[in-house]
Design an enzyme around this catalytic site. Structure first.
Site, PDB file in Angstrom:
ATOM      1  N   ILE A 120      71.252  28.496  75.833  1.00 38.09           N
ATOM      2  CA  ILE A 120      70.267  29.160  74.974  1.00 38.09           C
ATOM      3  C   ILE A 120      70.608  30.639  75.133  1.00 38.09           C
ATOM      4  O   ILE A 120      70.244  31.261  76.119  1.00 38.09           O
ATOM      5  CB  ILE A 120      68.820  28.850  75.403  1.00 38.09           C
ATOM      6  CG1 ILE A 120      68.551  27.347  75.331  1.00 38.09           C
ATOM      7  CG2 ILE A 120      67.834  29.637  74.548  1.00 38.09           C
ATOM      8  CD1 ILE A 120      67.199  26.915  75.884  1.00 38.09           C
ATOM      9  N   PRO A 121      71.348  31.210  74.190  1.00 38.40           N
ATOM     10  CA  PRO A 121      72.059  32.471  74.410  1.00 38.40           C
ATOM     11  C   PRO A 121      71.201  33.738  74.401  1.00 38.40           C
ATOM     12  O   PRO A 121      71.306  34.584  73.507  1.00 38.40           O
ATOM     13  CB  PRO A 121      73.080  32.487  73.267  1.00 38.40           C
ATOM     14  CG  PRO A 121      72.412  31.728  72.172  1.00 38.40           C
ATOM     15  CD  PRO A 121      71.629  30.644  72.865  1.00 38.40           C
ATOM     16  N   CYS A 122      70.404  33.909  75.441  1.00 37.36           N
ATOM     17  CA  CYS A 122      69.591  35.112  75.558  1.00 37.36           C
ATOM     18  C   CYS A 122      70.446  36.356  75.797  1.00 37.36           C
ATOM     19  O   CYS A 122      69.980  37.472  75.582  1.00 37.36           O
ATOM     20  CB  CYS A 122      68.523  34.950  76.634  1.00 37.36           C
ATOM     21  SG  CYS A 122      69.145  34.448  78.237  1.00 37.36           S
ATOM     22  N   HIS A 123      71.706  36.170  76.184  1.00 32.63           N
ATOM     23  CA  HIS A 123      72.599  37.321  76.351  1.00 32.63           C
ATOM     24  C   HIS A 123      72.897  37.994  75.008  1.00 32.63           C
ATOM     25  O   HIS A 123      73.342  39.139  74.987  1.00 32.63           O
ATOM     26  CB  HIS A 123      73.907  36.910  77.047  1.00 32.63           C
ATOM     27  CG  HIS A 123      74.733  35.941  76.280  1.00 32.63           C
ATOM     28  ND1 HIS A 123      74.492  34.577  76.290  1.00 32.63           N
ATOM     29  CD2 HIS A 123      75.796  36.126  75.455  1.00 32.63           C
ATOM     30  CE1 HIS A 123      75.371  33.968  75.517  1.00 32.63           C
ATOM     31  NE2 HIS A 123      76.180  34.888  75.005  1.00 32.63           N
ATOM     32  N   ARG A 124      72.611  37.316  73.901  1.00 33.47           N
ATOM     33  CA  ARG A 124      72.868  37.881  72.572  1.00 33.47           C
ATOM     34  C   ARG A 124      71.726  38.752  72.073  1.00 33.47           C
ATOM     35  O   ARG A 124      71.766  39.230  70.940  1.00 33.47           O
ATOM     36  CB  ARG A 124      73.136  36.756  71.570  1.00 33.47           C
ATOM     37  CG  ARG A 124      74.408  35.985  71.878  1.00 33.47           C
ATOM     38  CD  ARG A 124      74.660  34.873  70.898  1.00 33.47           C
ATOM     39  NE  ARG A 124      75.808  34.075  71.336  1.00 33.47           N
ATOM     40  CZ  ARG A 124      75.995  32.808  71.029  1.00 33.47           C
ATOM     41  NH1 ARG A 124      75.132  32.178  70.239  1.00 33.47           N
ATOM     42  NH2 ARG A 124      77.041  32.159  71.480  1.00 33.47           N
TER      43      ARG A 124
END
Length: 154
Positions: A120-124
Site C-alpha cells: 500500500i504505497p504510502c511512500h508515494r
C-alpha cells in the site's frame, strides 16, 4: 501468525500473514528477537515480489492484503493503491480523492499507521510542495523507493 524475516537491499524486513498479508515490517522496525520465521507459500511469494520490485523487475503486486484499520484508514489506503507506479500525490490530493478535503492531517496519520507499506504505497505521498515528509521506514528509504520508481539514482 506466520511470519518471514528476510534481507533486502535496504536492510532486514519481515512479513506476516496467514490467508492474506497483514503486516510488512520495514528496516529498523522489527521487534527484538525475531529470527527468520516460518516460510509459507504466501510469505515466500510476497518476499519474492518485494525483491523483484527492489530489483526494478516488478511494478505491481498481486497478493491478497488484509490491512486492519478503521473505515477512514481503509479509504485512504485504497486511494494510495490507485497512485500509479512512479507518480506521487500530496496528502491534500488524497484527502480530496476520498471526499474529505479538510482531512489532510488525518490522511497523514492513516499513512503513518499503514501496516503494509510498499504494498500500500504510502511512500508515494509527498508534502504540499512536493517535499518528502514522514515515512515509517525513514526519509532515506522513502527517497530511495521514489528514486527506484522514477528510474533515477539516489
Amino acid at each position: 501468525m506466520a511470519r518471514l524475516c528476510f534481507e533486502t537491499p535496504f536492510g532486514p524486513m519481515a512479513l506476516e500473514g496467514e490467508e492474506a498479508l497483514t503486516r510488512l515490517w520495514l528496516p529498523g522496525s522489527l521487534p527484538d528477537g525475531w529470527g527468520r520465521g516460518e516460510e509459507t507459500l504466501l510469505l515466500r511469494a510476497a518476499r519474492q515480489q518485494l525483491l523483484d520490485y527492489f530489483a526494478g523487475a516488478r511494478r505491481d503486486f498481486d497478493l491478497p492484503l488484509a490491512a486492519a484499520g478503521t473505515d477512514f484508514q481503509r479509504a485512504v489506503w485504497d486511494a494510495l493503491r490507485s497512485i500509479p507506479y512512479g507518480q506521487t500525490r500530496t496528502y491534500g490530493e488524497i484527502a480530496a480523492a476520498i471526499g474529505r478535503p479538510r482531512a489532510v492531517r488525518a490522511v497523514g496519520q492513516a499513512n503513518h499507521v499503514n501496516p503494509l507499506p510498499i504494498f500500500i504505497p504510502c511512500h508515494r505521498v509527498v508534502g504540499k510542495s512536493g517535499t518528502l515528509t514522514g515515512y515509517a521506514g525513514g526519509l532515506d528509504l522513502k527517497g530511495a523507493l521514489l528514486a527506484l520508481e522514477s528510474g533515477k539514482e539516489r
